[in-house]
Design a protein around this motif. Sequence first.
Motif, PDB file in Angstrom:
ATOM      1  N   LEU A   1       0.830  -1.211   0.000  1.00 15.40           N
ATOM      2  CA  LEU A   1       0.000   0.000   0.000  1.00 15.40           C
ATOM      3  C   LEU A   1       0.864   1.261   0.000  1.00 15.40           C
ATOM      4  N   LEU A   2       1.922   1.235   0.826  1.00  9.63           N
ATOM      5  CA  LEU A   2       2.822   2.390   0.870  1.00  9.63           C
ATOM      6  C   LEU A   2       3.509   2.610  -0.476  1.00  9.63           C
ATOM      7  N   ASP A   3       3.891   1.496  -1.145  1.00  9.75           N
ATOM      8  CA  ASP A   3       4.551   1.609  -2.442  1.00  9.75           C
ATOM      9  C   ASP A   3       3.628   2.244  -3.474  1.00  9.75           C
ATOM     10  N   ILE A   4       2.354   1.824  -3.462  1.00 10.91           N
ATOM     11  CA  ILE A   4       1.382   2.384  -4.411  1.00 10.91           C
ATOM     12  C   ILE A   4       1.159   3.870  -4.142  1.00 10.91           C
ATOM     13  N   ILE A   5       0.982   4.199  -2.840  1.00 13.48           N
ATOM     14  CA  ILE A   5       0.728   5.601  -2.483  1.00 13.48           C
ATOM     15  C   ILE A   5       1.935   6.474  -2.809  1.00 13.48           C
ATOM     16  N   ALA A   6       3.136   5.985  -2.416  1.00 13.51           N
ATOM     17  CA  ALA A   6       4.357   6.771  -2.660  1.00 13.51           C
ATOM     18  C   ALA A   6       4.602   6.953  -4.152  1.00 13.51           C
ATOM     19  N   ARG A   7       4.336   5.882  -4.913  1.00 13.95           N
ATOM     20  CA  ARG A   7       4.570   5.976  -6.348  1.00 13.95           C
ATOM     21  C   ARG A   7       3.648   7.000  -6.993  1.00 13.95           C
ATOM     22  N   LYS A   8       2.381   6.976  -6.597  1.00 10.26           N
ATOM     23  CA  LYS A   8       1.439   7.936  -7.179  1.00 10.26           C
ATOM     24  C   LYS A   8       1.787   9.371  -6.798  1.00 10.26           C
ATOM     25  N   ILE A   9       2.156   9.565  -5.542  1.00 10.43           N
ATOM     26  CA  ILE A   9       2.467  10.924  -5.087  1.00 10.43           C
ATOM     27  C   ILE A   9       3.715  11.455  -5.781  1.00 10.43           C
ATOM     28  N   ILE A  10       4.767  10.647  -5.777  1.00 10.18           N
ATOM     29  CA  ILE A  10       6.044  11.101  -6.345  1.00 10.18           C
ATOM     30  C   ILE A  10       5.930  11.277  -7.862  1.00 10.18           C
ATOM     31  N   VAL A  11       5.285  10.325  -8.544  1.00 13.38           N
ATOM     32  CA  VAL A  11       5.149  10.417  -9.999  1.00 13.38           C
ATOM     33  C   VAL A  11       4.338  11.648 -10.383  1.00 13.38           C
ATOM     34  N   GLN A  12       3.214  11.864  -9.709  1.00 16.11           N
ATOM     35  CA  GLN A  12       2.376  13.024 -10.022  1.00 16.11           C
ATOM     36  C   GLN A  12       3.096  14.335  -9.707  1.00 16.11           C
ATOM     37  N   THR A  13       3.884  14.336  -8.616  1.00 15.12           N
ATOM     38  CA  THR A  13       4.650  15.536  -8.269  1.00 15.12           C
ATOM     39  C   THR A  13       5.680  15.846  -9.353  1.00 15.12           C
ATOM     40  N   PHE A  14       6.367  14.807  -9.824  1.00 14.58           N
ATOM     41  CA  PHE A  14       7.352  14.988 -10.892  1.00 14.58           C
ATOM     42  C   PHE A  14       6.691  15.507 -12.166  1.00 14.58           C
ATOM     43  N   LYS A  15       5.553  14.932 -12.524  1.00 15.33           N
ATOM     44  CA  LYS A  15       4.854  15.364 -13.734  1.00 15.33           C
ATOM     45  C   LYS A  15       4.425  16.825 -13.633  1.00 15.33           C
ATOM     46  N   ALA A  16       3.873  17.208 -12.481  1.00 19.17           N
ATOM     47  CA  ALA A  16       3.444  18.597 -12.295  1.00 19.17           C
ATOM     48  C   ALA A  16       4.636  19.548 -12.336  1.00 19.17           C
ATOM     49  N   PHE A  17       5.746  19.106 -11.762  1.00 22.93           N
ATOM     50  CA  PHE A  17       6.948  19.947 -11.756  1.00 22.93           C
ATOM     51  C   PHE A  17       7.527  20.092 -13.161  1.00 22.93           C
ATOM     52  N   SER A  18       7.551  18.989 -13.927  1.00 23.04           N
ATOM     53  CA  SER A  18       8.130  19.013 -15.274  1.00 23.04           C
ATOM     54  C   SER A  18       7.318  19.886 -16.227  1.00 23.04           C
ATOM     55  N   VAL A  19       6.009  19.955 -16.020  1.00 18.62           N
ATOM     56  CA  VAL A  19       5.157  20.784 -16.880  1.00 18.62           C
ATOM     57  C   VAL A  19       5.469  22.264 -16.693  1.00 18.62           C
ATOM     58  N   LYS A  20       5.814  22.652 -15.473  1.00 22.03           N
ATOM     59  CA  LYS A  20       6.027  24.061 -15.168  1.00 22.03           C
ATOM     60  C   LYS A  20       7.438  24.550 -15.513  1.00 22.03           C
ATOM     61  N   THR A  21       8.373  23.635 -15.665  1.00 24.41           N
ATOM     62  CA  THR A  21       9.753  24.044 -15.949  1.00 24.41           C
ATOM     63  C   THR A  21       9.985  24.209 -17.452  1.00 24.41           C
ATOM     64  N   VAL A  22      11.003  25.010 -17.807  1.00 29.18           N
ATOM     65  CA  VAL A  22      11.330  25.273 -19.205  1.00 29.18           C
ATOM     66  C   VAL A  22      12.144  24.135 -19.800  1.00 29.18           C
ATOM     67  N   THR A  23      13.080  23.599 -19.009  1.00 29.46           N
ATOM     68  CA  THR A  23      13.951  22.547 -19.512  1.00 29.46           C
ATOM     69  C   THR A  23      13.191  21.250 -19.777  1.00 29.46           C
ATOM     70  N   LYS A  24      13.682  20.485 -20.733  1.00 35.31           N
ATOM     71  CA  LYS A  24      13.046  19.213 -21.074  1.00 35.31           C
ATOM     72  C   LYS A  24      13.680  18.028 -20.355  1.00 35.31           C
ATOM     73  N   PHE A  25      14.720  18.303 -19.564  1.00 33.09           N
ATOM     74  CA  PHE A  25      15.427  17.212 -18.899  1.00 33.09           C
ATOM     75  C   PHE A  25      14.498  16.463 -17.944  1.00 33.09           C
ATOM     76  N   ASP A  26      13.704  17.218 -17.162  1.00 34.56           N
ATOM     77  CA  ASP A  26      12.801  16.553 -16.221  1.00 34.56           C
ATOM     78  C   ASP A  26      11.676  15.813 -16.943  1.00 34.56           C
ATOM     79  N   ASP A  27      11.295  16.281 -18.151  1.00 33.79           N
ATOM     80  CA  ASP A  27      10.291  15.546 -18.932  1.00 33.79           C
ATOM     81  C   ASP A  27      10.824  14.172 -19.327  1.00 33.79           C
TER      82      ASP A  27
END
Length: 426
Positions: free
Chosen positions: A45-71
């Motif tokens: 359960l922790l793995d599923i929750i952590a994965r969703k939180i971290i993945v969604q956080t990364f996606k939201a962060f990559s959308v707002k940044t100019v560089t494509k490295f995080d994408d």
Amino acid sequence: MDNEIIKYYSCWLQELFIDNGMNTGFAIALGTFLNVIIVAIVVTLLDIIARKIIVQTFKAFSVKTVTKFDDFLVLSNFPRYVAHFVPLSIVWLLTPTLFAEYPWLSEFMLMALNIYLIILCSLVLRSILRTSRNYLKGKERFKDKPLDSYIQILMIFVWGLCLFLIINQLTGYSVASLTTLGAASAVLLLIFKDTILGFVASIQVSVNDIVRIGDWITFSKFGADGYVTEINLATVRVQNFDNTYTTIPTYSLIADSFQNWRGMQESKGRRIKRAIFIKQSSIKFLSPEAIEEMKKIQLIKPYIEHREREVTKYNNNTEADKSLLVNGRNQTNLGVFRKYADAFLHENPAINKDMFLMVRHLAPTDKGIPVEIFCYSYDKTWENYEHIQADIFDHLLAAIPYFGLEIFELPTGNDFKSKNLTENLS
């Protein structure tokens, strides 16, 4: 504090089983088994929750940044691998307490967790390397570089280190042991012979700048004739001009000979080198009447007049008997045609006059005398180059009869039929 709570929970669970009449050893084993199930459920359960939180956080962060490295980090599953560290850390902390009654099982679990950690770190490094490759491929200065080869070389080191660390966990032998390294090296040399050859070839190809992505190469041995689209550790991929693909071992670029057209593409022109075969029996001296007729050809009129004055002066000085054309100096139809072809090339705007330009005739052959055109076209694009070359030879072939010359051509069936018909009529 957390370990104390878990320890208290384990003791309470065992005492509960004992109070219900179970054997002490069986109660401890059953309690340990239930602990494993509960921890597995919680960790999942922790793995599923952590994965969703971290993945969604990364996606939201990559959308707002100019560089494509995080994408590219998101596309290479970097956030998912990072998320696995959360449940791994929890299991690592709980294992000594949950399996306190079974030290051998605790050691086994810790060893398995260590191996999993090594593999997970390798996956994270692989994700970073792939991200770096994809990011650099989008840069203009790196488009023609064999980035795949570099990344694969680094990945070999990463997986090699991973393998040594896993062996160390399983056997307890130090990876720095000479015996271990010697045995491992022998196995690696045997199994990865082709990879090692490709590794050496990739370094030489890169350092010596032998081939770049985008180069046009011709490799007859492998039937390759087209543009290099990919260079990696083991193979070079070539897209042929018929849109098929040919895969060439990277080591072959060092061991065998091939043709790279990059020099032509980077130069100021593309070479035209082709010959017209003149029938030898059509070559003759030019009579005064023939010279006057050829003066009508505007492109070489100045040359013929200048040459005529030189020939006349020489013949007068030597008192040559011009009742026969062979005496003294004379102009020939082949020589005048050669000068015409040279003048025609100098007048052609598609030909680069700053590069080597020459019209010559080669040694006579059984197919006539080759008159070779040697020059360079400004346009290096294949299609345009062929058009330029065709226009030049179309004109020269059509101009040959005006000089009293004939093109050599092997007889066809119609020629034999015409000959037989003429003999029958005679």
